[in-house]
Design an enzyme around this catalytic site. Structure first.
Site, PDB file in Angstrom:
ATOM      1  N   LYS A   9       0.827  -1.225   0.000  1.00 53.14           N
ATOM      2  CA  LYS A   9       0.000   0.000   0.000  1.00 53.14           C
ATOM      3  C   LYS A   9       0.849   1.257   0.000  1.00 53.14           C
ATOM      4  O   LYS A   9       0.485   2.264  -0.606  1.00 53.14           O
ATOM      5  CB  LYS A   9      -0.964   0.002   1.189  1.00 53.14           C
ATOM      6  CG  LYS A   9      -0.278  -0.130   2.549  1.00 53.14           C
ATOM      7  CD  LYS A   9      -0.498  -1.466   3.177  1.00 53.14           C
ATOM      8  CE  LYS A   9       0.548  -1.756   4.217  1.00 53.14           C
ATOM      9  NZ  LYS A   9       0.314  -2.943   4.999  1.00 53.14           N
TER      10      LYS A   9
ATOM     11  N   GLU B 105      -5.083  -6.314  -4.899  1.00 57.81           N
ATOM     12  CA  GLU B 105      -6.163  -6.612  -3.948  1.00 57.81           C
ATOM     13  C   GLU B 105      -5.670  -6.679  -2.506  1.00 57.81           C
ATOM     14  O   GLU B 105      -6.373  -6.265  -1.576  1.00 57.81           O
ATOM     15  CB  GLU B 105      -6.818  -7.959  -4.326  1.00 57.81           C
ATOM     16  CG  GLU B 105      -8.008  -8.334  -3.482  1.00 57.81           C
ATOM     17  CD  GLU B 105      -9.111  -7.281  -3.547  1.00 57.81           C
ATOM     18  OE1 GLU B 105      -9.742  -7.149  -4.591  1.00 57.81           O
ATOM     19  OE2 GLU B 105      -9.337  -6.578  -2.535  1.00 57.81           O
TER      20      GLU B 105
ATOM     21  N   VAL C   2      -5.108  -3.412   0.505  1.00 56.95           N
ATOM     22  CA  VAL C   2      -6.066  -2.806   1.447  1.00 56.95           C
ATOM     23  C   VAL C   2      -7.023  -3.879   1.956  1.00 56.95           C
ATOM     24  O   VAL C   2      -7.574  -4.655   1.173  1.00 56.95           O
ATOM     25  CB  VAL C   2      -6.918  -1.703   0.762  1.00 56.95           C
ATOM     26  CG1 VAL C   2      -7.853  -1.042   1.773  1.00 56.95           C
ATOM     27  CG2 VAL C   2      -6.054  -0.669   0.070  1.00 56.95           C
TER      28      VAL C   2
ATOM     29  N   ILE D  62     -10.328  -8.965   2.736  1.00 60.29           N
ATOM     30  CA  ILE D  62     -11.600  -8.375   2.259  1.00 60.29           C
ATOM     31  C   ILE D  62     -11.438  -7.949   0.796  1.00 60.29           C
ATOM     32  O   ILE D  62     -10.550  -7.163   0.486  1.00 60.29           O
ATOM     33  CB  ILE D  62     -11.967  -7.126   3.099  1.00 60.29           C
ATOM     34  CG1 ILE D  62     -12.041  -7.478   4.579  1.00 60.29           C
ATOM     35  CG2 ILE D  62     -13.269  -6.509   2.613  1.00 60.29           C
ATOM     36  CD1 ILE D  62     -12.173  -6.259   5.491  1.00 60.29           C
TER      37      ILE D  62
ATOM     38  N   GLY E 242       0.730 -10.789  15.327  1.00 58.62           N
ATOM     39  CA  GLY E 242       1.214 -10.681  13.939  1.00 58.62           C
ATOM     40  C   GLY E 242       0.421  -9.708  13.078  1.00 58.62           C
ATOM     41  O   GLY E 242       0.493  -9.761  11.859  1.00 58.62           O
TER      42      GLY E 242
ATOM     43  N   GLU F 217       2.691  -3.781  11.694  1.00 55.36           N
ATOM     44  CA  GLU F 217       3.754  -3.585  10.703  1.00 55.36           C
ATOM     45  C   GLU F 217       5.104  -3.795  11.397  1.00 55.36           C
ATOM     46  O   GLU F 217       5.196  -3.643  12.624  1.00 55.36           O
ATOM     47  CB  GLU F 217       3.707  -2.142  10.176  1.00 55.36           C
ATOM     48  CG  GLU F 217       2.465  -1.800   9.406  1.00 55.36           C
ATOM     49  CD  GLU F 217       2.302  -2.629   8.147  1.00 55.36           C
ATOM     50  OE1 GLU F 217       3.208  -2.612   7.305  1.00 55.36           O
ATOM     51  OE2 GLU F 217       1.291  -3.321   8.015  1.00 55.36           O
TER      52      GLU F 217
ATOM     53  N   ASP G  84      -0.275   3.731   7.911  1.00 51.21           N
ATOM     54  CA  ASP G  84      -0.778   2.564   7.172  1.00 51.21           C
ATOM     55  C   ASP G  84      -2.211   2.826   6.679  1.00 51.21           C
ATOM     56  O   ASP G  84      -2.541   2.563   5.518  1.00 51.21           O
ATOM     57  CB  ASP G  84      -0.730   1.342   8.113  1.00 51.21           C
ATOM     58  CG  ASP G  84      -1.327   0.098   7.491  1.00 51.21           C
ATOM     59  OD1 ASP G  84      -0.662  -0.511   6.648  1.00 51.21           O
ATOM     60  OD2 ASP G  84      -2.467  -0.252   7.849  1.00 51.21           O
TER      61      ASP G  84
ATOM     62  N   LYS H  21      -3.704   3.281   2.802  1.00 52.30           N
ATOM     63  CA  LYS H  21      -4.833   2.492   2.295  1.00 52.30           C
ATOM     64  C   LYS H  21      -5.957   3.393   1.785  1.00 52.30           C
ATOM     65  O   LYS H  21      -6.541   3.118   0.735  1.00 52.30           O
ATOM     66  CB  LYS H  21      -5.330   1.546   3.392  1.00 52.30           C
ATOM     67  CG  LYS H  21      -4.326   0.430   3.684  1.00 52.30           C
ATOM     68  CD  LYS H  21      -4.678  -0.335   4.943  1.00 52.30           C
ATOM     69  CE  LYS H  21      -3.714  -1.491   5.186  1.00 52.30           C
ATOM     70  NZ  LYS H  21      -3.843  -2.072   6.519  1.00 52.30           N
TER      71      LYS H  21
ATOM     72  N   GLY I 177      -3.073  -9.959   8.994  1.00 53.41           N
ATOM     73  CA  GLY I 177      -2.703 -11.350   9.267  1.00 53.41           C
ATOM     74  C   GLY I 177      -2.295 -12.036   7.978  1.00 53.41           C
ATOM     75  O   GLY I 177      -2.823 -11.733   6.905  1.00 53.41           O
TER      76      GLY I 177
HETATM   77  N1  HSE Z   1      -0.459  -3.703   9.932  1.00 47.56           N
HETATM   78  C1  HSE Z   1      -1.695  -3.762   9.222  1.00 47.56           C
HETATM   79  C2  HSE Z   1      -2.833  -3.737  10.208  1.00 47.56           C
HETATM   80  C3  HSE Z   1      -1.867  -5.009   8.397  1.00 47.56           C
HETATM   81  O1  HSE Z   1      -2.616  -3.785  11.420  1.00 47.56           O
HETATM   82  O2  HSE Z   1      -3.968  -3.658   9.756  1.00 47.56           O
HETATM   83  C4  HSE Z   1      -1.310  -4.919   7.027  1.00 47.56           C
HETATM   84  O3  HSE Z   1      -1.901  -3.934   6.260  1.00 47.56           O
END
Ligand code: HSE
Length: 425
Positions: A105, A129, A132, A136, A187, A190, A201, A205, A302
């Site tokens: 992203k 895909e 973001v 989903i 997990g 980032e 992040d 997105k 994840g």
């Molecule tokens: N680190 C991001 C989050 C996941 O916590 O949504 C990857 O885009």
């Protein structure tokens, strides 16, 4: 049986998950799509690192050229993250005649225009895909499912780490740091969690979604971005008292005057559909002019959900489908400056509990055209510092900022910097 040879850049959590998915479901993909997917070569930084069982170590390389210049590789999957090397590899792959799939992203938000331009010129595809919303299918929904619609509004909870932290703070009364450590263990976060908690992040997105949905270039530097570091349990509890929860929202709206693209912690009414999105889940609320509102909900972070999204791009690639950002509008709309945004606000002041304080604060707010809708001062200890919470009616950000700055300068009654959080209503 047709075989598709994949060059994989990066074998982190998502890359490993993709490798396992391609092996585990090989028969399923062959039966359903008539294609044999093969991860033929994998670029890694460290050839000696111990990895998972089942990995064919002969496929690893530390030389990108062994993928980018190999004519037997059909498609390149970029999962290394970051901007500079990823951009170099993606452009090189396109120039070598390969289509590209990326989950990156940051790359798309910051360099999407350049990548799209080259892909368009060379007639190549860029699938994204997984960039973001993890598992989903929001990109395909905008591009295909809502293909008959003009979309003017996108509201998203698109960072699982922040949503998990805010949920745990609200439900379990955890402090920010403990909740962040839990998200890291699971997990979701980032590699550098400041990308999550400072909203970067989410900003990446929403820039990708706005660009796709509005067919406009969105300069990333124009996306206003505020994270959740300063949100306290106290704010979460006061918000609850007023019937709100606090979510990190990514917002993109457009009207004739421009595009509103921002990421910010937001008070969301408890009966709003996004208020029900908890834990690491993501949700994106799209408003199509034909369909009305559509809510996409699911696991936005994840390795497995994200690998599922990459796989869906591989399937689209195998079917010869097209994917790329649409050509940007010839009449570009400007991204509005945050100071011109009209919103309701939650204000928390730390004030001395003494006569006349509320009227002084209300007086200054009035001078800046800020109209108050609710007030709470729950703790009462005359002469000590107490929180005073005000909710406002709609007002321009510029006015609220100027009013709060002026109030904060009144050191005789204000004891620490006041908190301003926008309300989505
Ligand atoms: N680190 C991001 C989050 C996941 O916590 O949504 C990857 O885009």
């Amino acid at each position: 049986m047709r075989s598709i040879r994949i060059g994989l850049l990066g074998l982190g959590q998502i890359g490993s998950s993709l490798y396992k998915l391609v092996s585990r479901k090989a028969a399923f993909f062959q039966k359903r799509y008539g294609v044999q997917f093969k991860i033929a070569r994998i670029l890694v930084k460290n050839m000696r690192k111990k990895r998972f069982s089942g990995l064919d170590a002969k496929r690893l390389t530390s030389q990108a050229s062994q993928i980018l210049k190999d004519p037997s590789i059909d498609v390149v999957v970029e999962l290394i993250g970051g901007v500079d090397s990823a951009k170099k590899y993606v452009l090189e792959a396109l120039r070598s005649g390969k289509d590209v799939i990326t989950a990156n992203k940051a790359l798309l938000a910051e360099k999407g225009e350049e990548i799209s331009a080259l892909a368009g010129k060379l007639g190549r595809q860029v699938f994204f895909e997984a960039s973001v919303g993890g598992g989903i299918p929001v990109i395909k929904t905008i591009r295909e499912g809502l293909g008959a619609n003009r979309i003017d509004s996108i509201l998203g909870i698109v960072n699982g780490t922040c949503n998990y932290i805010l949920t745990q703070m609200s439900r379990e009364g955890l402090d920010f740091q403990t909740a962040l450590e839990q998200a890291q263990k699971k997990g979701f976060a980032e590699p550098d969690p400041s990308f999550d908690i400072d909203g970067i992040d989410s900003a990446h997105k929403i820039a990708v979604l706005a660009r796709l949905a509005f067919e406009q270039n969105i300069p990333f530097r124009d996306v206003y971005c505020e994270g959740i570091r300063h949100i306290t349990e106290q704010d979460i509890n006061f918000a609850k008292n007023f019937g709100y929860c606090i979510k990190l929202l990514a917002i993109a709206k457009r009207d004739a005057s421009g595009i509103d693209a921002r990421v910010q912690p937001t008070l969301v009414p408890q009966d709003h559909i996004l208020a029900k999105v908890d834990g690491s889940f993501n949700a994106i609320l799209l408003d199509g002019d034909e369909t009305g509102e559509i809510l996409l909900y699911g696991r936005g972070a994840g390795p497995e959900p994200t690998a599922s999204a990459v796989m869906s791009d591989l399937i689209d690639y195998s079917r010869g489908l097209e994917s790329r950002f649409p050509e940007a509008s010839k009449k570009p709309l400007k991204v509005k400056n945050i100071s011109s945004i009209l919103s309701r606000y939650y204000l928390r002041f730390s004030v001395l509990d003494q006569p006349g304080v509320l009227s002084k604060i209300a007086g200054i707010l009035g001078k800046y055209n800020v109209s108050i809708s609710d007030v709470i001062q729950s703790e009462r200890k005359s002469g000590t510092v107490v929180p005073l919470i005000l909710l406002t009616h709609h007002v321009h950000e510029k006015e609220i900022r100027s009013a709060v700055e002026r109030i904060d300068a009144m050191k005789s009654m204000i004891r620490s910097k006041s908190r301003v959080i926008r309300i989505e209503a």
